[in-house]
Design an enzyme around this catalytic site. Structure first.
Site, PDB file in Angstrom:
ATOM      1  CG  ASP A  32      -2.010  -1.053   1.129  1.00 17.45           C
ATOM      2  OD1 ASP A  32      -2.002  -1.811   0.140  1.00 17.45           O
ATOM      3  OD2 ASP A  32      -2.849  -1.130   2.036  1.00 17.45           O
TER       4      ASP A  32
ATOM      5  CG  ASP B 241       6.164  -0.482  -2.307  1.00 15.71           C
ATOM      6  OD1 ASP B 241       6.923   0.309  -1.713  1.00 15.71           O
ATOM      7  OD2 ASP B 241       6.335  -1.716  -2.317  1.00 15.71           O
TER       8      ASP B 241
ATOM      9  CE  LYS C 250      13.823  -3.534  -1.615  1.00 18.27           C
ATOM     10  NZ  LYS C 250      13.235  -3.640  -0.272  1.00 18.27           N
TER      11      LYS C 250
ATOM     12  CD  GLU D  67      17.954  -4.824   4.771  1.00 17.64           C
ATOM     13  OE1 GLU D  67      16.768  -4.531   4.971  1.00 17.64           O
ATOM     14  OE2 GLU D  67      18.778  -4.031   4.247  1.00 17.64           O
TER      15      GLU D  67
ATOM     16  CE  LYS E 134      23.207  -3.927  -5.023  1.00 19.22           C
ATOM     17  NZ  LYS E 134      24.088  -4.201  -3.866  1.00 19.22           N
TER      18      LYS E 134
END
Length: 680
Positions: free
Chosen positions: A37, A39, A113, A174, A290
């Site tokens: 939502d 995004d 990701k 991360e 990338k």
């Protein structure tokens, strides 16, 4: 300013305010809406600015990164050595192809990701100096003390001749909690008196901001490096080279990173991970692409919030919001009454859903959902959608509490828990409750039991509702004349249709099946395929099982007291015994010859098979392992002894390599089956 321009500005202000608000809530661990939502809001604002460039201002949410450190934060602020940017997103294949078209490269890297919390690490002369959250990309929170207790983060980098440690190194990574560890982290949190985390990302984010180091240690935090910031004495030629150096110094890098040269292969990787996202050791919400060459990265540069040389392909959301229209209950094959949510249809994880499980009435109360609520639902892969909880802020006073029924919705029998402390309520009318009968028929027709292809959910319900079957005992006595009363197995002209004839054929063939499958088909509580295999393998007949003493049954490997008692209790009921007698009279397998027992070459070994094998089906490979004393596992862990890798193997093979496990091809697996050794 014209009226049209004024309206556009009001629209922009409204969108910008919403994006800022929800971004702050997200980065400070209080999200009110799912990522998807947010995004969508962000993309709407971006599109408005692209269509009307005059609306964009320097501090637009589309131009900034993250969110400022909250004023109430108990951590000190710290400035990053180099700005910590975000990533732009694409959401479909065409958008990805457009990006690849305007961002040509000799080589790309694809990376998962990770759905975790970004962290920035600074090393001086190899020594960890500090760790910080992303914050607004310039200033984050100093969480050095917490980072030091994360095992994946080295306190001192180890240099090599090829990769000497640089004077200054800023690492982007991360922090996350693995899917495997998350249930145990939640169990520990509940044991400590806390509320369970909604998902691994929330758990990781909350853990990094703990002031109590001992609490941080309990959370099993992990970290993966995915980039570099400021450096002094380190100038890699490519992102790939940078990762090699990081790994040499002792920093964790992703086992899922792959180099590709053809843009079409990038698209294929996106498609592959869409189907295998739950094979990863951590939660993921996209694939990052990338440009590998760092000189090309510099030439492409960045916007104020994201590099132009990287993009994140975001997969369909697994958590979305929708309206809870009603709560109803279903009756399972063992009488368990389960509440489920009836919702406005919503797209989640690539499919439209309108129902989701609520487990039991205790869960409904614990989650605090009301009929009429806006709720967050989650669907992971093939898992049944689950209601996570309400969005309390959106309540308008029209919501109402759900009252759990006292009578079975299928037969009207009064519901009760099986025992005083049981959270599940059950319908005790096991013999004639239509809901239980139809679900038992569906279950026994499944691949793990009789494998009756022509007997599905609708067919089972039809056989019960029309009175063709009073219970499962008469299933194998069905005739064409019986099926003439069916609505599912007849034509419009009133004759038995192709499905009906197939059902009768399936029933004849399924009579001669393995004994363990017959045990599964009886729907004895707690007796699943594993226990059924163990019991059939030891006793070889239903009668021998009935005659066996309770203590002896419970000593069977993989059975135990609870399953043994459940088995004994089931056979104390007259109508249960009548099912077995009628099946036996119809020719269903009740005993099997004691053939030559396979040599126990795999005794004590845990084996995972991933990908397709030429000489085995999914069921036969499992049977081959179990019959030789091994355990056929579906997940890779440190306790796995062998991982067998076939065609189109998933990321289980990658995880096996990461853990240093023994990996076999099909030939090695066959040797292991035959000799107990995979060596030639």
């Amino acid at each position: 300013m014209t009226e049209d321009n004024a309206q556009l500005r009001r629209t922009w202000n409204d969108l910008a305010e919403k994006v800022r608000y929800h971004r702050d809530r997200y980065y400070n661990e209080q999200p009110e809406i799912p990522d998807a939502d947010f995004d969508a809001l962000f993309k709407q604002l971006q599109q408005l600015e692209e269509d009307h460039p005059e609306l964009a201002v320097p501090d637009s949410p589309t131009m900034v990164v993250g969110a400022p450190v909250a004023e109430q934060s108990s951590f000190d602020n710290v400035e990053h050595l180099e700005r910590m940017l975000s990533l732009d997103n694409v959401f479909d294949e065409q958008e990805l192809r457009d990006w690849l078209g305007r961002t040509p490269a000799k080589q790309y890297l694809t990376e998962l990701k990770i759905d975790g919390l970004s962290i920035d690490l600074v090393y001086r002369n190899g020594q960890l100096e500090r760790a910080a959250t992303r914050g607004d990309g310039r200033v984050g929170e100093d969480i050095t003390a917490n980072a030091r207790v994360i095992e994946d983060i080295p306190h001192q980098l180890q240099g090599t001749d090829e990769y000497p440690v640089p004077a200054v190194l800023e690492i982007r990574g991360e922090v996350f909690i693995t899917v495997e560890d998350f249930p145990e982290v939640n169990a520990q949190r509940i044991a400590d008196g806390g509320k369970p985390f909604a998902n691994p990302r929330n758990a990781a984010a909350g853990s990094l901001r703990q002031k109590n180091i001992e609490d941080v240690k309990k959370r099993r935090l992990r970290m993966i490096s995915h980039g570099i910031g400021f450096t002094e004495g380190f100038s890699p030629a490519s992102q790939h080279d940078a990762y090699l150096a990081l790994a040499a110094w002792g920093l964790p890098t992703s086992p899922y990173t792959e180099a590709v040269t053809d843009p079409e292969d990038v698209v294929k990787k996106v498609s592959y991970w869409a189907d295998h996202r739950h094979d990863a050791l951590h939660e993921m919400d996209g694939l990052v692409i990338k440009v590998d060459d760092i000189a090309s990265q510099r030439a492409l540069g960045s916007t104020s919030r994201a590099p132009r040389w990287a993009i994140a392909y975001k997969y369909p959301p697994e958590e979305v919001t929708t309206k809870l229209l009603d709560i109803q209950v279903g009756v399972g094959r063992t009488g368990r009454v389960t509440p489920f949510a009836v919702m406005e249809p919503v797209l989640v994880a690539g499919s439209t859903v309108s129902m989701a499980t609520l487990h039991n009435q205790s869960e409904v109360k614990r989650k605090g959902v009301l009929i009429g609520d806006t709720v967050v639902i989650r669907k992971a892969g093939e898992v049944i959608p689950e209601v996570l909880g309400p969005v309390v802020e959106l309540r308008d006073g029209t919501e109402r509490e759900y009252i759990f029924p006292t009578l079975c919705p299928e037969c009207g029998t009064r519901l009760a828990p099986a025992k005083a402390d049981d959270v599940d309520w059950r319908c005790p009318n096991m013999q004639s409750c239509p809901g239980q009968l139809s679900t038992r028929l569906t279950y026994l027709a499944g691949r793990g039991a009789f494998d009756i292809e022509a007997l599905g959910e609708k067919g089972a319900e039809d056989l019960i509702r029309t009175g063709i079957l009073l219970d499962e005992s008469g299933l194998f006595d069905l005739t064409e004349d019986d099926l003439l009363s069916s609505n599912v197995y007849t034509t419009n002209a009133g004759k038995v249709n192709a499905s009906g004839k197939k059902l009768l054929d399936n029933l004849q063939k399924s009579k001669q099946t393995d004994l363990w499958r017959v045990l599964v088909a009886l729907s004895i509580r707690h007796v699943g395929p594993t226990a059924a295999r163990a019991l059939a393998g030891r006793y070889h007949s239903i009668q021998a099982l009935i005659d066996a003493p309770l203590e002896e049954l419970s000593e069977t490997d993989g059975v135990g007291t609870i399953i043994a008692q459940s088995f004994k209790d089931w056979f104390e009921v007259d109508w249960h015994k009548a099912i077995v007698d009628k099946w036996a009279a119809a020719g269903v397998t009740m005993e099997e010859e004691v053939g030559e027992v396979a040599e126990q070459t795999l005794e004590g070994l845990t084996i995972v098979v991933t990908g397709g094998l030429e000489g085995f089906t999914r069921d036969s490979v499992k049977e081959a392992i179990i019959s030789r004393g091994g355990k056929a596992s579906g997940s890779v862990s440190k306790k796995t002894d062998y991982v067998v890798v076939g065609e189109n193997a998933g990321s289980k093979a990658t995880k096996a390599e990461e853990l240093g496990l023994r990996i076999l091809d099909e030939a090695g697996f066959v040797r292991l089956l035959n000799t107990g050794s995979a060596d030639e």
